[in-house]
Motif scaffolding. Sequence first.
Motif, PDB file in Angstrom:
ATOM      1  N   PRO A  25      16.510 -10.159  -5.280  1.00  0.00           N
ATOM      2  CA  PRO A  25      16.639  -9.549  -6.604  1.00  0.00           C
ATOM      3  C   PRO A  25      15.251  -9.279  -7.214  1.00  0.00           C
ATOM      4  CG  PRO A  25      17.991 -11.532  -6.439  1.00  0.00           C
ATOM      5  CD  PRO A  25      17.182 -11.451  -5.191  1.00  0.00           C
ATOM      6  N   THR A  26      15.186  -8.313  -8.091  1.00  0.00           N
ATOM      7  CA  THR A  26      13.927  -7.899  -8.697  1.00  0.00           C
ATOM      8  C   THR A  26      13.252  -9.035  -9.460  1.00  0.00           C
ATOM      9  OG1 THR A  26      14.822  -5.681  -8.899  1.00  0.00           O
ATOM     10  CG2 THR A  26      12.861  -6.178 -10.188  1.00  0.00           C
ATOM     11  N   VAL A  27      14.034  -9.834 -10.168  1.00  0.00           N
ATOM     12  CA  VAL A  27      13.471 -10.948 -10.938  1.00  0.00           C
ATOM     13  C   VAL A  27      12.771 -11.933  -9.999  1.00  0.00           C
ATOM     14  CG1 VAL A  27      14.058 -12.911 -12.421  1.00  0.00           C
ATOM     15  CG2 VAL A  27      15.170 -10.716 -12.773  1.00  0.00           C
ATOM     16  N   ARG A  28      13.395 -12.213  -8.868  1.00  0.00           N
ATOM     17  CA  ARG A  28      12.793 -13.143  -7.904  1.00  0.00           C
ATOM     18  C   ARG A  28      11.501 -12.565  -7.320  1.00  0.00           C
ATOM     19  NH1 ARG A  28      15.883 -16.008  -2.879  1.00  0.00           N
ATOM     20  NH2 ARG A  28      14.153 -17.358  -2.273  1.00  0.00           N
ATOM     21  N   LYS A  29      11.485 -11.270  -7.081  1.00  0.00           N
ATOM     22  CA  LYS A  29      10.278 -10.619  -6.570  1.00  0.00           C
ATOM     23  C   LYS A  29       9.146 -10.701  -7.587  1.00  0.00           C
ATOM     24  CE  LYS A  29      12.245  -7.292  -3.368  1.00  0.00           C
ATOM     25  NZ  LYS A  29      12.287  -5.895  -2.969  1.00  0.00           N
ATOM     26  N   VAL A  30       9.474 -10.482  -8.861  1.00  0.00           N
ATOM     27  CA  VAL A  30       8.451 -10.539  -9.914  1.00  0.00           C
ATOM     28  C   VAL A  30       7.863 -11.954 -10.006  1.00  0.00           C
ATOM     29  CG1 VAL A  30       8.095 -10.399 -12.417  1.00  0.00           C
ATOM     30  CG2 VAL A  30       9.370  -8.603 -11.237  1.00  0.00           C
ATOM     31  N   PHE A  31       8.734 -12.963  -9.966  1.00  0.00           N
ATOM     32  CA  PHE A  31       8.241 -14.344 -10.031  1.00  0.00           C
ATOM     33  C   PHE A  31       7.414 -14.700  -8.796  1.00  0.00           C
ATOM     34  CE2 PHE A  31      11.711 -15.272 -13.180  1.00  0.00           C
ATOM     35  CZ  PHE A  31      10.857 -15.637 -14.204  1.00  0.00           C
ATOM     36  N   SER A  32       7.810 -14.212  -7.633  1.00  0.00           N
ATOM     37  CA  SER A  32       7.047 -14.480  -6.411  1.00  0.00           C
ATOM     38  C   SER A  32       5.667 -13.847  -6.470  1.00  0.00           C
ATOM     39  CB  SER A  32       7.793 -13.966  -5.183  1.00  0.00           C
ATOM     40  OG  SER A  32       8.961 -14.707  -4.966  1.00  0.00           O
ATOM     41  N   VAL A  33       5.596 -12.611  -6.922  1.00  0.00           N
ATOM     42  CA  VAL A  33       4.298 -11.941  -7.031  1.00  0.00           C
ATOM     43  C   VAL A  33       3.422 -12.636  -8.072  1.00  0.00           C
ATOM     44  CG1 VAL A  33       3.150  -9.805  -7.736  1.00  0.00           C
ATOM     45  CG2 VAL A  33       5.105  -9.710  -6.196  1.00  0.00           C
ATOM     46  N   ALA A  34       4.002 -12.991  -9.208  1.00  0.00           N
ATOM     47  CA  ALA A  34       3.232 -13.667 -10.261  1.00  0.00           C
ATOM     48  C   ALA A  34       2.714 -15.022  -9.773  1.00  0.00           C
ATOM     49  CB  ALA A  34       4.082 -13.840 -11.512  1.00  0.00           C
ATOM     50  N   ALA A  35       3.579 -15.797  -9.100  1.00  0.00           N
ATOM     51  CA  ALA A  35       3.154 -17.104  -8.586  1.00  0.00           C
ATOM     52  C   ALA A  35       2.070 -16.944  -7.519  1.00  0.00           C
ATOM     53  CB  ALA A  35       4.343 -17.861  -8.017  1.00  0.00           C
ATOM     54  N   GLY A  36       2.205 -15.943  -6.679  1.00  0.00           N
ATOM     55  CA  GLY A  36       1.204 -15.693  -5.650  1.00  0.00           C
ATOM     56  C   GLY A  36      -0.142 -15.315  -6.240  1.00  0.00           C
ATOM     57  N   ILE A  37      -0.125 -14.440  -7.232  1.00  0.00           N
ATOM     58  CA  ILE A  37      -1.382 -14.020  -7.877  1.00  0.00           C
ATOM     59  C   ILE A  37      -2.045 -15.184  -8.597  1.00  0.00           C
ATOM     60  CG2 ILE A  37      -2.332 -12.584  -9.727  1.00  0.00           C
ATOM     61  CD1 ILE A  37      -0.320 -10.412  -8.849  1.00  0.00           C
ATOM     62  N   LEU A  38      -1.251 -15.977  -9.332  1.00  0.00           N
ATOM     63  CA  LEU A  38      -1.821 -17.132 -10.036  1.00  0.00           C
ATOM     64  C   LEU A  38      -2.403 -18.155  -9.059  1.00  0.00           C
ATOM     65  CD1 LEU A  38       0.758 -17.740 -12.896  1.00  0.00           C
ATOM     66  CD2 LEU A  38      -1.578 -16.902 -13.101  1.00  0.00           C
ATOM     67  N   GLY A  39      -1.704 -18.391  -7.954  1.00  0.00           N
ATOM     68  CA  GLY A  39      -2.207 -19.327  -6.948  1.00  0.00           C
ATOM     69  C   GLY A  39      -3.499 -18.846  -6.326  1.00  0.00           C
ATOM     70  N   ILE A  40      -3.567 -17.552  -5.998  1.00  0.00           N
ATOM     71  CA  ILE A  40      -4.780 -17.004  -5.397  1.00  0.00           C
ATOM     72  C   ILE A  40      -5.938 -17.056  -6.391  1.00  0.00           C
ATOM     73  CG2 ILE A  40      -5.842 -14.869  -4.562  1.00  0.00           C
ATOM     74  CD1 ILE A  40      -3.130 -14.238  -3.228  1.00  0.00           C
ATOM     75  N   LEU A  41      -5.681 -16.724  -7.646  1.00  0.00           N
ATOM     76  CA  LEU A  41      -6.760 -16.747  -8.644  1.00  0.00           C
ATOM     77  C   LEU A  41      -7.287 -18.162  -8.876  1.00  0.00           C
ATOM     78  CD1 LEU A  41      -5.526 -14.182 -11.329  1.00  0.00           C
ATOM     79  CD2 LEU A  41      -7.379 -13.909  -9.686  1.00  0.00           C
TER      80      LEU A  41
END
Length: 154
Positions: free
Chosen positions: A38-54
């Motif tokens: 689902p789109t919501v899960r994709k948004v949370f995955s991308v946000a968590a990935g970006i925050l972790g990388i930063l």
Amino acid sequence: MKKVNYRTSTIIGRLLVCALFILSGAALILASIYLEAPTVRKVFSVAAGILGILFFGRMAIMLIILLFKNKNMFSYDQENITVRDKTIKIDSIKSVEQENDIQTGYLGIKTPAFILNIKGGEPIYIPTYYVISKKDYPIIHKTLKAIVSDRTKR
């Protein structure tokens, strides 16, 4: 002159943990792009990935810099203590404290540090950069306190 150094093995261990989290962040981003979800899960995955990388990317950069620069935390003898090319007379140190949020100068990262309070001057900070183990932290603090308290025995 006695020296207290940051341990290379601890730096490399922390660097490997950061690399693991950076790779996990990249995997989260890639999984959200290529997997059906689902789109919501994709948004949370991308946000968590970006925050972790930063977050862990900044830490990894700081650890890489620390890995290749001088690993001397401080050095001392009977009369002086040297911290980052500053030599201070032990007689001028009032006390030793611990602080948890000292600016490192590397990408805005704050780290625990030991503080040498100087009589009539600005305090000297000895940052730990998160590479002092829980076992070594009290030993280094006791060493600093012993150095300062020895001046009264002379």
